[in-house]
Write an enzyme that holds these catalytic residues in place. Structure first.
Site, mmCIF file in Angstrom:
data_model
loop_
_atom_site.group_PDB
_atom_site.id
_atom_site.type_symbol
_atom_site.label_atom_id
_atom_site.label_comp_id
_atom_site.label_asym_id
_atom_site.label_seq_id
_atom_site.Cartn_x
_atom_site.Cartn_y
_atom_site.Cartn_z
ATOM 1 N N ARG A 109 0.696 -1.366 -0.011
ATOM 2 C CA ARG A 109 -0.081 0.102 -0.305
ATOM 3 C C ARG A 109 0.783 1.096 0.007
ATOM 4 N NH1 ARG A 109 -3.406 -2.350 3.519
ATOM 5 N NH2 ARG A 109 -4.983 -4.086 2.808
ATOM 6 N N LYS A 131 3.158 11.519 -12.047
ATOM 7 C CA LYS A 131 1.444 10.173 -12.351
ATOM 8 C C LYS A 131 2.912 9.656 -12.232
ATOM 9 C CE LYS A 131 -1.380 13.241 -15.234
ATOM 10 N NZ LYS A 131 -2.427 13.809 -16.335
ATOM 11 N N GLU A 173 10.447 18.289 -25.580
ATOM 12 C CA GLU A 173 9.710 18.544 -24.369
ATOM 13 C C GLU A 173 9.962 19.614 -24.199
ATOM 14 O OE1 GLU A 173 6.259 16.858 -23.547
ATOM 15 O OE2 GLU A 173 7.497 14.962 -24.602
ATOM 16 N N LYS A 215 7.056 23.105 -15.741
ATOM 17 C CA LYS A 215 6.548 21.882 -15.528
ATOM 18 C C LYS A 215 6.096 21.876 -13.645
ATOM 19 C CE LYS A 215 5.193 17.158 -16.318
ATOM 20 N NZ LYS A 215 5.357 16.006 -16.507
ATOM 21 N N GLU A 225 -4.706 17.542 -12.982
ATOM 22 C CA GLU A 225 -5.096 17.802 -14.521
ATOM 23 C C GLU A 225 -6.495 18.159 -14.790
ATOM 24 O OE1 GLU A 225 -2.911 15.876 -18.198
ATOM 25 O OE2 GLU A 225 -4.665 15.598 -19.518
ATOM 26 N N ARG A 229 -2.324 21.599 -16.319
ATOM 27 C CA ARG A 229 -1.852 21.169 -16.765
ATOM 28 C C ARG A 229 -2.317 20.224 -17.797
ATOM 29 N NH1 ARG A 229 -0.052 15.813 -12.666
ATOM 30 N NH2 ARG A 229 2.096 15.115 -13.900
ATOM 31 N N ASN A 233 -0.204 19.308 -22.599
ATOM 32 C CA ASN A 233 -0.704 18.802 -23.400
ATOM 33 C C ASN A 233 -0.084 19.131 -25.145
ATOM 34 O OD1 ASN A 233 -1.276 16.738 -21.899
ATOM 35 N ND2 ASN A 233 -3.381 17.141 -21.570
ATOM 36 N N HIS A 236 0.442 17.107 -27.939
ATOM 37 C CA HIS A 236 0.387 15.780 -27.381
ATOM 38 C C HIS A 236 -1.467 14.965 -28.072
ATOM 39 C CE1 HIS A 236 3.605 16.312 -25.269
ATOM 40 N NE2 HIS A 236 3.713 15.055 -24.647
ATOM 41 N N HIS A 240 -0.488 12.196 -29.949
ATOM 42 C CA HIS A 240 -0.435 10.890 -30.164
ATOM 43 C C HIS A 240 -1.050 9.615 -30.779
ATOM 44 C CE1 HIS A 240 -0.133 11.606 -24.965
ATOM 45 N NE2 HIS A 240 0.785 11.054 -25.259
ATOM 46 N N HIS A 250 8.395 9.429 -29.667
ATOM 47 C CA HIS A 250 7.373 10.279 -29.067
ATOM 48 C C HIS A 250 8.084 12.188 -29.586
ATOM 49 C CE1 HIS A 250 4.832 11.871 -25.383
ATOM 50 N NE2 HIS A 250 5.845 12.450 -25.607
HETATM 51 ZN ZN ZN Z 1 5.717 14.448 -23.982
#
Ligand code: ZN
Ligand code: ADP
Length: 346
Positions: A109, A131, A173, A215, A225, A229, A233, A236, A240, A250
């Site tokens: 946990r 994340k 990035e 960031k 988010e 946040r 993206n 992205h 994606h 990426h």
């Molecule tokens: Zn990225």
């Protein structure tokens, strides 16, 4: 050494940036209370620095960022007899950091954990923000946690062994952060662009620091988010779809995605055409693509149509109101198709 603090809902995280920090943190960690998670490449380059520690070595690469790998790590932690006071230290790129954060947050946990980020992408992006997810049944990061590491150590010395392709992915990035929130950073990257190629740490350290800061400040305002946040993206949403449908890396996909959203920004009167040229020139300098092959456009459009952020005829996109200011806007599918087709090269 430069230090920043990230405030999360359940705890804070300290981010350190500098050279030769891997040695420092290893000297600080107790061998009998620490388990290191790393991947085969990182172990090959740096494993001798952490000999004597209990370690789990995973296969690298995004395709191994799965629940199966998590399962294998749980098994090893069990074998090592890890207890509530065991500290988990991830040493590697985004994949290792994600796996470490996820496993440490769920085993018993939740155990304390920290990262030594060894790729440019992980240093400015993946390792920061709390994340931690794994891919499942072809869906990216669909199982995961939001939980801050005790610390993120960004050791710039480790970039010396990083393949050129990975530096390029990280640059996408770094530039993204400048485009969404820091115009001055964009100009500084332009001015010091050669220093990123030669890895002249003296010149790039302050720029990497400012990129990380973008960031950290955004995540500190909106960890989960809901709002702010989403600006991260930028590039992205379409990136994606491009990554998935064409198989480019990426960073390459995000580069094309950012050019798409910059084009959309122009058509909304938010960005000037000369600014787009400036952005494209900087991306191209780092060998990042700024166009899409015509034969790929339909595949990319299909993938965009399947995006979970699509709402009817619209997609929420991140646009830029001049270099350094992101805004979230609803964009019609028709507008996206037009931009994509305009960007094609045969
Ligand atoms: Zn990225
Ligand atoms: P990211 O998600 O940060 O791009 P990955 O974890 O997929 O990174 O790492 C990219 C690749 O680089 C992997 O093959 C990894 O083993 C390798 N790698 C990570 N850090 C280093 C380093 N400092 N030197 C050499 N190779 C590295």
């Amino acid at each position: 050494m430069r230090i920043l603090k990230l405030m999360g809902a359940k705890g804070s995280s300290t981010v350190f940036l500098g050279s030769n920090l891997l040695e420092e943190i290893l000297a600080f960690c107790k061998k009998d209370k620490t388990v290191i998670i790393t991947d085969k490449n990182v172990d090959m380059f740096y494993g001798d620095k952490f000999s004597g520690f209990k370690k789990v070595i995973i296969e690298g690469g995004e395709k191994n960022k799965t629940s199966y790998t998590a399962w294998d790590i749980y098994n090893t932690l069990l074998k090592f007899g890890c207890e509530r006071n065991t500290f988990i230290l991830g040493i590697g790129g985004g994949v290792v950091c994600d796996m470490t954060g996820f496993v440490a947050s769920t085993y018993l946990r939740g155990l304390s954990f920290g990262f030594v980020a060894t790729t440019l992408l992980a240093q400015v992006d993946a390792a920061i923000g709390g994340k931690n997810g794994v891919n499942f049944n072809g869906y990216k990061n669909i199982i995961g946690t939001i939980n801050q590491p005790e610390f993120v150590i960004c050791d710039l010395s480790t970039l010396k062994t990083l393949p050129r392709q990975e530096i390029k992915n990280g640059m996408a990035e770094v530039i993204k952060h400048a485009l969404i929130a820091d115009r001055r950073l964009f100009l500084e990257i332009e001015k010091n662009r050669d220093a990123f190629i030669t890895l002249d740490l003296l010149h790039i350290e302050p720029l990497i620091f400012n990129s990380m800061k973008v960031k950290i400040e955004i995540v500190s305002k909106d960890e989960t988010e809901k709002n702010e946040r989403r600006k991260l993206n930028f590039g992205h949403t379409f990136g994606h779809a491009i990554e998935l449908s064409t198989g480019v890396s990426h960073g390459e996909a995000v580069s094309i995605g950012m050019v798409m959203e910059a084009n959309l920004s122009i058509s909304r009167g938010l960005l000037q055409p000369y600014e787009l040229e400036q952005i494209k020139a900087l991306l191209a300098f780092f060998d990042l693509p700024v166009e899409i092959h015509c034969h790929q456009k339909d595949k990319v459009m299909d993938a965009i149509m399947k995006d979970k952020k699509k709402e009817g005829d619209y997609i929420y996109s991140v646009l830029i109101n001049g270099i350094g200011h992101a805004v979230i806007e609803k964009v019609k599918i028709r507008e996206i198709r037009e931009i994509l087709y305009d960007m094609c090269k045969s």
